[in-house]
Design a protein around this motif. Sequence first.
Motif, PDB file in Angstrom:
ATOM      1  N   LEU A 242       0.826  -1.208   0.000  1.00 12.90           N
ATOM      2  CA  LEU A 242       0.000   0.000   0.000  1.00 12.90           C
ATOM      3  C   LEU A 242       0.859   1.257   0.000  1.00 12.90           C
ATOM      4  O   LEU A 242       0.559   2.234  -0.687  1.00 12.90           O
ATOM      5  N   GLN A 243       1.970   1.257   0.753  1.00 16.63           N
ATOM      6  CA  GLN A 243       2.854   2.412   0.790  1.00 16.63           C
ATOM      7  C   GLN A 243       3.483   2.662  -0.575  1.00 16.63           C
ATOM      8  O   GLN A 243       3.581   3.793  -1.028  1.00 16.63           O
ATOM      9  N   VAL A 244       3.912   1.613  -1.232  1.00 17.81           N
ATOM     10  CA  VAL A 244       4.496   1.748  -2.566  1.00 17.81           C
ATOM     11  C   VAL A 244       3.476   2.311  -3.537  1.00 17.81           C
ATOM     12  O   VAL A 244       3.757   3.156  -4.369  1.00 17.81           O
ATOM     13  N   ALA A 245       2.230   1.848  -3.420  1.00 14.46           N
ATOM     14  CA  ALA A 245       1.181   2.315  -4.326  1.00 14.46           C
ATOM     15  C   ALA A 245       0.909   3.792  -4.111  1.00 14.46           C
ATOM     16  O   ALA A 245       0.640   4.530  -5.054  1.00 14.46           O
ATOM     17  N   LEU A 246       0.950   4.231  -2.836  1.00 14.28           N
ATOM     18  CA  LEU A 246       0.677   5.633  -2.548  1.00 14.28           C
ATOM     19  C   LEU A 246       1.805   6.536  -3.015  1.00 14.28           C
ATOM     20  O   LEU A 246       1.592   7.623  -3.520  1.00 14.28           O
ATOM     21  N   VAL A 247       3.064   6.109  -2.805  1.00 20.46           N
ATOM     22  CA  VAL A 247       4.215   6.946  -3.154  1.00 20.46           C
ATOM     23  C   VAL A 247       4.396   7.043  -4.656  1.00 20.46           C
ATOM     24  O   VAL A 247       4.660   8.109  -5.197  1.00 20.46           O
ATOM     25  N   GLY A 248       4.221   5.967  -5.350  1.00 21.16           N
ATOM     26  CA  GLY A 248       4.381   5.993  -6.796  1.00 21.16           C
ATOM     27  C   GLY A 248       5.839   5.943  -7.199  1.00 21.16           C
ATOM     28  O   GLY A 248       6.734   5.675  -6.388  1.00 21.16           O
ATOM     29  N   SER A 249       6.110   6.219  -8.461  1.00 19.74           N
ATOM     30  CA  SER A 249       7.465   6.126  -8.988  1.00 19.74           C
ATOM     31  C   SER A 249       8.276   7.375  -8.664  1.00 19.74           C
ATOM     32  O   SER A 249       7.732   8.445  -8.395  1.00 19.74           O
ATOM     33  N   LEU A 250       9.598   7.212  -8.722  1.00 17.45           N
ATOM     34  CA  LEU A 250      10.504   8.314  -8.449  1.00 17.45           C
ATOM     35  C   LEU A 250      10.788   9.088  -9.737  1.00 17.45           C
ATOM     36  O   LEU A 250      11.151   8.506 -10.756  1.00 17.45           O
ATOM     37  N   THR A 251      10.597  10.403  -9.691  1.00 24.19           N
ATOM     38  CA  THR A 251      10.934  11.252 -10.827  1.00 24.19           C
ATOM     39  C   THR A 251      12.205  12.034 -10.498  1.00 24.19           C
ATOM     40  O   THR A 251      12.549  12.226  -9.328  1.00 24.19           O
ATOM     41  N   VAL A 252      12.886  12.472 -11.533  1.00 23.80           N
ATOM     42  CA  VAL A 252      14.141  13.206 -11.371  1.00 23.80           C
ATOM     43  C   VAL A 252      14.015  14.575 -12.026  1.00 23.80           C
ATOM     44  O   VAL A 252      13.564  14.683 -13.170  1.00 23.80           O
ATOM     45  N   SER A 253      14.379  15.616 -11.278  1.00 27.08           N
ATOM     46  CA  SER A 253      14.399  16.979 -11.804  1.00 27.08           C
ATOM     47  C   SER A 253      15.769  17.572 -11.538  1.00 27.08           C
ATOM     48  O   SER A 253      16.431  17.218 -10.559  1.00 27.08           O
TER      49      SER A 253
ATOM     50  N   THR B  73     -10.967  16.086  -2.467  1.00 22.05           N
ATOM     51  CA  THR B  73     -12.276  16.195  -1.803  1.00 22.05           C
ATOM     52  C   THR B  73     -13.004  14.863  -1.726  1.00 22.05           C
ATOM     53  O   THR B  73     -13.936  14.702  -0.926  1.00 22.05           O
ATOM     54  N   GLN B  74     -12.601  13.913  -2.554  1.00 21.48           N
ATOM     55  CA  GLN B  74     -13.213  12.587  -2.541  1.00 21.48           C
ATOM     56  C   GLN B  74     -12.484  11.631  -1.596  1.00 21.48           C
ATOM     57  O   GLN B  74     -12.733  10.426  -1.632  1.00 21.48           O
ATOM     58  N   ARG B  75     -11.565  12.186  -0.802  1.00 20.85           N
ATOM     59  CA  ARG B  75     -10.769  11.409   0.145  1.00 20.85           C
ATOM     60  C   ARG B  75      -9.832  10.430  -0.551  1.00 20.85           C
ATOM     61  O   ARG B  75      -9.429   9.409   0.031  1.00 20.85           O
ATOM     62  N   GLU B  76      -9.493  10.712  -1.796  1.00 17.40           N
ATOM     63  CA  GLU B  76      -8.535   9.880  -2.516  1.00 17.40           C
ATOM     64  C   GLU B  76      -7.118  10.360  -2.201  1.00 17.40           C
ATOM     65  O   GLU B  76      -6.867  11.566  -2.095  1.00 17.40           O
ATOM     66  N   ASN B  77      -6.195   9.397  -2.089  1.00 21.53           N
ATOM     67  CA  ASN B  77      -4.800   9.703  -1.749  1.00 21.53           C
ATOM     68  C   ASN B  77      -3.894   9.482  -2.950  1.00 21.53           C
ATOM     69  O   ASN B  77      -4.140   8.608  -3.791  1.00 21.53           O
ATOM     70  N   LYS B  78      -2.831  10.263  -2.992  1.00 19.88           N
ATOM     71  CA  LYS B  78      -1.809  10.081  -4.025  1.00 19.88           C
ATOM     72  C   LYS B  78      -0.493  10.622  -3.491  1.00 19.88           C
ATOM     73  O   LYS B  78      -0.475  11.647  -2.794  1.00 19.88           O
TER      74      LYS B  78
END
Length: 258
Positions: free
Chosen positions: A8-19, A102-107
């Motif tokens: 679940l933690q991996v799904a919430l964090v997502g992939s790593l981007t580089v700037s 507002t829909q209580r969705e996490n990202k």
Amino acid sequence: MKLLILVLQVALVGSLTVSSGFLGDNITLASGAPPSWNLTSIEWSIFSNNTWIATYRGKRKNTERVDRYKGRLSLNIISGDLTIRNLTPEDAMEYTVDLINTQRENKGGKTKLIVKQRLPKPTIETFPCESVKGGGFQLFLLCSSTDKSVDLSWSKTTNATVFNSLNADVASTAVKVFLSTKQNHVKFTCTSSKNSETASSDVTPSCDDNEPEPTPQHHSTHRKNYIAITFFVGLLVGVLVMTVLYFQKGETNNILAG
């Protein structure tokens, strides 16, 4: 159970981007929020303990949480993007963002920030003019860079000047310039390149009209003067040597006679 929490933690964090950004410049880190989201919570943090540096909760925004970032952060509450101004070497690290709509969705997402130093401008050194037999003048230009891993190249504004370039070493390049007249001003540009970045310096060489031009007659006169001085010095040294030997011989004869 632990495996499920990790997934679940991996799904919430997502992939790593580089700037990447340059020292002293500004950069905006994208939150990755979908355009359709109406954000109610934005949290930007650093370090493994999730130290918050910019937050938006309950319609209240705070970008003054950490001293090192005070006065340098801007948070867009619509997109969730974070802008960092006047980048420093210490800003190079991973940044984590957590979003709720507002829909209580996490990202969530992570951005690795790379802070680079701009490519230094090359230095151009101009050497004195020399007259060329048959008319015209020539001089040398030397371009160098403090960065040893750059590629150096020459360009000019017009084809009125003929020149050949050569690499003096890995961090410098020389160019031989021919000017048909002293007034033939041509701008030369030395460009250093590294990866996709470039930096350049310009110079417009010319010969000084007040500088006396060497002529065959001048060379002949200088040569004659040099020969005369050399002969005079040699003659003087010879006379001094003969005088010393003469007196030494006289003293020896007096000793033997006594």
